[in-house]
Design a protein around this motif. Structure first.
Motif, PDB file in Angstrom:
ATOM      1  N   PHE A  25     -59.959 -28.929  16.474  1.00  0.00           N
ATOM      2  CA  PHE A  25     -59.114 -28.786  17.464  1.00  0.00           C
ATOM      3  C   PHE A  25     -58.312 -27.280  16.775  1.00  0.00           C
ATOM      4  CE2 PHE A  25     -59.684 -33.312  17.964  1.00  0.00           C
ATOM      5  CZ  PHE A  25     -59.744 -33.439  19.443  1.00  0.00           C
ATOM      6  N   ALA A  26     -58.007 -26.509  17.691  1.00  0.00           N
ATOM      7  CA  ALA A  26     -57.188 -25.588  17.420  1.00  0.00           C
ATOM      8  C   ALA A  26     -55.961 -25.751  18.302  1.00  0.00           C
ATOM      9  CB  ALA A  26     -57.664 -24.061  17.769  1.00  0.00           C
ATOM     10  N   GLY A  27     -54.754 -26.037  17.638  1.00  0.00           N
ATOM     11  CA  GLY A  27     -53.508 -26.677  18.365  1.00  0.00           C
ATOM     12  C   GLY A  27     -53.657 -28.012  18.571  1.00  0.00           C
ATOM     13  N   PHE A  28     -52.694 -28.709  18.383  1.00  0.00           N
ATOM     14  CA  PHE A  28     -52.717 -30.221  18.494  1.00  0.00           C
ATOM     15  C   PHE A  28     -51.280 -30.625  19.187  1.00  0.00           C
ATOM     16  CE2 PHE A  28     -53.425 -34.637  17.542  1.00  0.00           C
ATOM     17  CZ  PHE A  28     -54.764 -34.555  17.822  1.00  0.00           C
ATOM     18  N   GLY A  29     -51.177 -29.773  20.307  1.00  0.00           N
ATOM     19  CA  GLY A  29     -50.023 -30.128  21.396  1.00  0.00           C
ATOM     20  C   GLY A  29     -50.415 -31.258  22.347  1.00  0.00           C
ATOM     21  N   CYS A  30     -49.686 -31.323  23.440  1.00  0.00           N
ATOM     22  CA  CYS A  30     -50.033 -32.260  24.176  1.00  0.00           C
ATOM     23  C   CYS A  30     -51.600 -32.450  24.971  1.00  0.00           C
ATOM     24  CB  CYS A  30     -48.964 -32.640  25.517  1.00  0.00           C
ATOM     25  SG  CYS A  30     -49.073 -31.019  26.479  1.00  0.00           S
ATOM     26  N   VAL A  31     -52.092 -31.126  25.456  1.00  0.00           N
ATOM     27  CA  VAL A  31     -53.577 -31.090  25.862  1.00  0.00           C
ATOM     28  C   VAL A  31     -54.265 -31.708  24.871  1.00  0.00           C
ATOM     29  CG1 VAL A  31     -54.941 -29.430  26.555  1.00  0.00           C
ATOM     30  CG2 VAL A  31     -52.749 -29.105  27.366  1.00  0.00           C
ATOM     31  N   ASN A  32     -54.350 -31.198  23.750  1.00  0.00           N
ATOM     32  CA  ASN A  32     -55.426 -31.695  22.475  1.00  0.00           C
ATOM     33  C   ASN A  32     -55.165 -32.972  22.237  1.00  0.00           C
ATOM     34  OD1 ASN A  32     -57.596 -29.432  22.785  1.00  0.00           O
ATOM     35  ND2 ASN A  32     -56.648 -28.527  20.840  1.00  0.00           N
ATOM     36  N   GLN A  33     -53.944 -33.349  22.152  1.00  0.00           N
ATOM     37  CA  GLN A  33     -53.838 -34.912  21.877  1.00  0.00           C
ATOM     38  C   GLN A  33     -54.255 -35.621  22.850  1.00  0.00           C
ATOM     39  OE1 GLN A  33     -49.958 -35.899  20.692  1.00  0.00           O
ATOM     40  NE2 GLN A  33     -49.659 -34.183  19.555  1.00  0.00           N
ATOM     41  N   GLY A  34     -54.014 -35.200  24.334  1.00  0.00           N
ATOM     42  CA  GLY A  34     -54.816 -36.086  25.357  1.00  0.00           C
ATOM     43  C   GLY A  34     -56.252 -36.082  25.329  1.00  0.00           C
ATOM     44  N   SER A  73     -49.820 -19.636  22.625  1.00  0.00           N
ATOM     45  CA  SER A  73     -49.672 -18.311  22.263  1.00  0.00           C
ATOM     46  C   SER A  73     -51.327 -17.559  22.424  1.00  0.00           C
ATOM     47  CB  SER A  73     -49.190 -18.136  20.772  1.00  0.00           C
ATOM     48  OG  SER A  73     -49.717 -18.946  20.140  1.00  0.00           O
ATOM     49  N   ASP A  74     -51.193 -16.168  21.787  1.00  0.00           N
ATOM     50  CA  ASP A  74     -52.663 -15.791  22.046  1.00  0.00           C
ATOM     51  C   ASP A  74     -53.576 -16.182  21.098  1.00  0.00           C
ATOM     52  OD1 ASP A  74     -54.616 -13.802  22.150  1.00  0.00           O
ATOM     53  OD2 ASP A  74     -53.497 -12.292  21.448  1.00  0.00           O
ATOM     54  N   SER A  75     -54.751 -16.534  21.660  1.00  0.00           N
ATOM     55  CA  SER A  75     -55.876 -17.362  20.740  1.00  0.00           C
ATOM     56  C   SER A  75     -56.780 -16.529  20.596  1.00  0.00           C
ATOM     57  CB  SER A  75     -56.123 -18.792  21.547  1.00  0.00           C
ATOM     58  OG  SER A  75     -56.641 -18.403  22.727  1.00  0.00           O
ATOM     59  N   TYR A  76     -56.745 -15.137  20.766  1.00  0.00           N
ATOM     60  CA  TYR A  76     -58.108 -14.309  20.872  1.00  0.00           C
ATOM     61  C   TYR A  76     -58.778 -14.219  19.425  1.00  0.00           C
ATOM     62  CZ  TYR A  76     -60.982  -9.869  20.870  1.00  0.00           C
ATOM     63  OH  TYR A  76     -61.940  -9.194  20.638  1.00  0.00           O
ATOM     64  N   ASP A  77     -57.822 -14.031  18.415  1.00  0.00           N
ATOM     65  CA  ASP A  77     -58.481 -14.164  16.910  1.00  0.00           C
ATOM     66  C   ASP A  77     -59.255 -15.596  16.724  1.00  0.00           C
ATOM     67  OD1 ASP A  77     -57.477 -11.527  16.724  1.00  0.00           O
ATOM     68  OD2 ASP A  77     -55.758 -12.247  15.473  1.00  0.00           O
ATOM     69  N   LEU A  79     -62.473 -15.242  18.764  1.00  0.00           N
ATOM     70  CA  LEU A  79     -63.408 -14.273  18.027  1.00  0.00           C
ATOM     71  C   LEU A  79     -64.215 -14.915  16.886  1.00  0.00           C
ATOM     72  CD1 LEU A  79     -64.454 -11.388  18.333  1.00  0.00           C
ATOM     73  CD2 LEU A  79     -62.650 -10.529  16.988  1.00  0.00           C
ATOM     74  N   PHE A  80     -63.237 -15.589  16.012  1.00  0.00           N
ATOM     75  CA  PHE A  80     -63.584 -16.168  14.943  1.00  0.00           C
ATOM     76  C   PHE A  80     -64.901 -17.263  15.177  1.00  0.00           C
ATOM     77  CE2 PHE A  80     -63.663 -19.662  11.755  1.00  0.00           C
ATOM     78  CZ  PHE A  80     -63.931 -18.964  10.528  1.00  0.00           C
ATOM     79  N   CYS A  81     -64.698 -17.937  15.840  1.00  0.00           N
ATOM     80  CA  CYS A  81     -65.475 -18.827  16.579  1.00  0.00           C
ATOM     81  C   CYS A  81     -66.776 -18.460  16.842  1.00  0.00           C
ATOM     82  CB  CYS A  81     -65.051 -19.970  17.488  1.00  0.00           C
ATOM     83  SG  CYS A  81     -63.821 -21.082  16.735  1.00  0.00           S
ATOM     84  N   ALA A  82     -66.838 -17.330  17.654  1.00  0.00           N
ATOM     85  CA  ALA A  82     -68.006 -16.779  18.371  1.00  0.00           C
ATOM     86  C   ALA A  82     -68.765 -15.975  17.214  1.00  0.00           C
ATOM     87  CB  ALA A  82     -67.530 -15.613  19.162  1.00  0.00           C
ATOM     88  N   ALA A 124     -54.670 -17.365  29.461  1.00  0.00           N
ATOM     89  CA  ALA A 124     -54.260 -16.043  29.435  1.00  0.00           C
ATOM     90  C   ALA A 124     -55.576 -15.543  28.694  1.00  0.00           C
ATOM     91  CB  ALA A 124     -53.236 -15.676  28.301  1.00  0.00           C
ATOM     92  N   LEU A 125     -56.260 -16.140  27.694  1.00  0.00           N
ATOM     93  CA  LEU A 125     -57.381 -15.934  27.003  1.00  0.00           C
ATOM     94  C   LEU A 125     -58.525 -15.601  28.000  1.00  0.00           C
ATOM     95  CD1 LEU A 125     -58.996 -15.417  24.309  1.00  0.00           C
ATOM     96  CD2 LEU A 125     -59.617 -17.844  24.430  1.00  0.00           C
ATOM     97  N   VAL A 126     -58.653 -16.403  28.899  1.00  0.00           N
ATOM     98  CA  VAL A 126     -59.869 -16.548  29.608  1.00  0.00           C
ATOM     99  C   VAL A 126     -59.857 -15.339  30.670  1.00  0.00           C
ATOM    100  CG1 VAL A 126     -61.459 -17.824  31.331  1.00  0.00           C
ATOM    101  CG2 VAL A 126     -60.111 -18.990  29.533  1.00  0.00           C
ATOM    102  N   ALA A 127     -58.532 -15.137  31.414  1.00  0.00           N
ATOM    103  CA  ALA A 127     -58.141 -14.199  32.208  1.00  0.00           C
ATOM    104  C   ALA A 127     -58.522 -12.709  31.805  1.00  0.00           C
ATOM    105  CB  ALA A 127     -56.831 -14.328  32.872  1.00  0.00           C
ATOM    106  N   ALA A 128     -58.252 -12.844  30.443  1.00  0.00           N
ATOM    107  CA  ALA A 128     -58.131 -11.242  29.906  1.00  0.00           C
ATOM    108  C   ALA A 128     -59.145 -11.155  29.435  1.00  0.00           C
ATOM    109  CB  ALA A 128     -57.123 -11.164  28.916  1.00  0.00           C
TER     110      ALA A 128
END
Length: 283
Positions: free
Chosen positions: A5-14, A67-71, A74-77, A89-93
């Protein structure tokens, strides 16, 4: 399958809750967060880390950060790790770049939470137009206004309920809906960029006695997010509160309307898990 998981707020906890409840056969290898101490007491079994390189042990990463998750993407890719994101924001850009890579880049949860809009578009063709209510926060506020609240009262209540961020400008000014509109369009093979979207803030509309909706649309190459008066014979007329809906027009089948929740921990987490299962099943 090893996931992270990258980030563990309400979405990834869900998403994590659904994975545990459904007994999905994965091993969680890393959970990337800024401050592990925030989570360790509640989730002592999870391997929290602040080190991006710890994601190298994962085959799939589920990302949901504000926040911005581009890095991170990119690391995962670069490390041949499949990527599941709720970050609109990441997907749209960066849609064109990440969807062109050999690794999977999936984003069901970025539009209308877990409602299967993106998967519908991925399994169809010939998208001609888009029209929808794509921001649950604005829809909640405009619905409350119609029911007699002032806009300031509705915004205050939305913040209390956690529907709006402390800085609600991205929602109120149309940026959030514009990003979702672009994701729908790009997934459906239509062109567009954020600079092309004509956005209108809902704060310019204080009227409380008519049915106003923030409508996002793509029609004949024109992208708009604006407030419109909706009449009772409209397919979007009774989409109230935090609910979302999108009307998609295709070349051969005409219009279909998809309605579903616009927010929620488990609802958005459901979208994340659906994408994870697609990767696990090789679809």
């Amino acid at each position: 399958m090893k996931i992270g998981f990258a980030g563990f707020g309400c979405v990834n906890q869900g998403a994590y809750k659904i994975i545990c409840e459904r007994g999905i056969d994965v091993k969680i290898s890393a959970v990337l967060v800024r401050n592990p101490a925030t989570y360790q007491a509640q989730f002592p079994a999870l391997p929290f880390t602040t080190n991006l390189s710890d994601l190298q042990s994962c085959e799939v990463v589920l990302e949901a950060i504000s926040s911005d998750s581009y890095d991170i993407a990119l690391f995962c890719a670069q490390n041949k790790i499949h990527y599941v994101t709720a970050n609109k924001a990441l997907v749209a850009a960066h849609y064109a770049y990440f969807t062109s890579l050999p690794t999977r880049f999936l984003f069901e949860a970025s539009v209308m939470s877990g409602t299967p809009v993106i998967s519908t578009l991925m399994s169809t063709f010939g998208l001609k137009s888009v029209r929808g209510i794509l921001n649950g926060s604005c829809n909640y506020i405009l619905t409350a206004q119609r029911n007699g609240q002032s806009q300031s009262e509705a915004i205050s209540k939305a913040k209390q309920l956690g529907i709006l961020e402390a800085d609600p400008s991205a929602d109120l000014d149309g940026l959030d809906a514009a990003r979702k509109l672009l994701i729908i369009c790009k997934t459906g093979g239509l062109n567009g960029d954020l600079k092309d979207v004509k956005m209108q803030s809902i704060t310019n509309h204080q009227n409380t006695n008519i049915n106003l909706k923030q409508i996002s649309s793509y029609l004949n190459g024109v992208l708009t997010v604006k407030v419109e008066q909706i009449f009772e014979n409209d397919s979007l007329a009774n989409i109230n509160g935090t609910m979302n809906a999108v009307e998609l027009e295709f070349e051969f089948i005409g219009k279909i309307t998809i309605t579903g929740c616009g927010a929620g921990s488990e609802q958005t987490g459901f979208g994340q898990v659906c994408d994870l299962l697609r990767i696990m099943k090789g679809k």
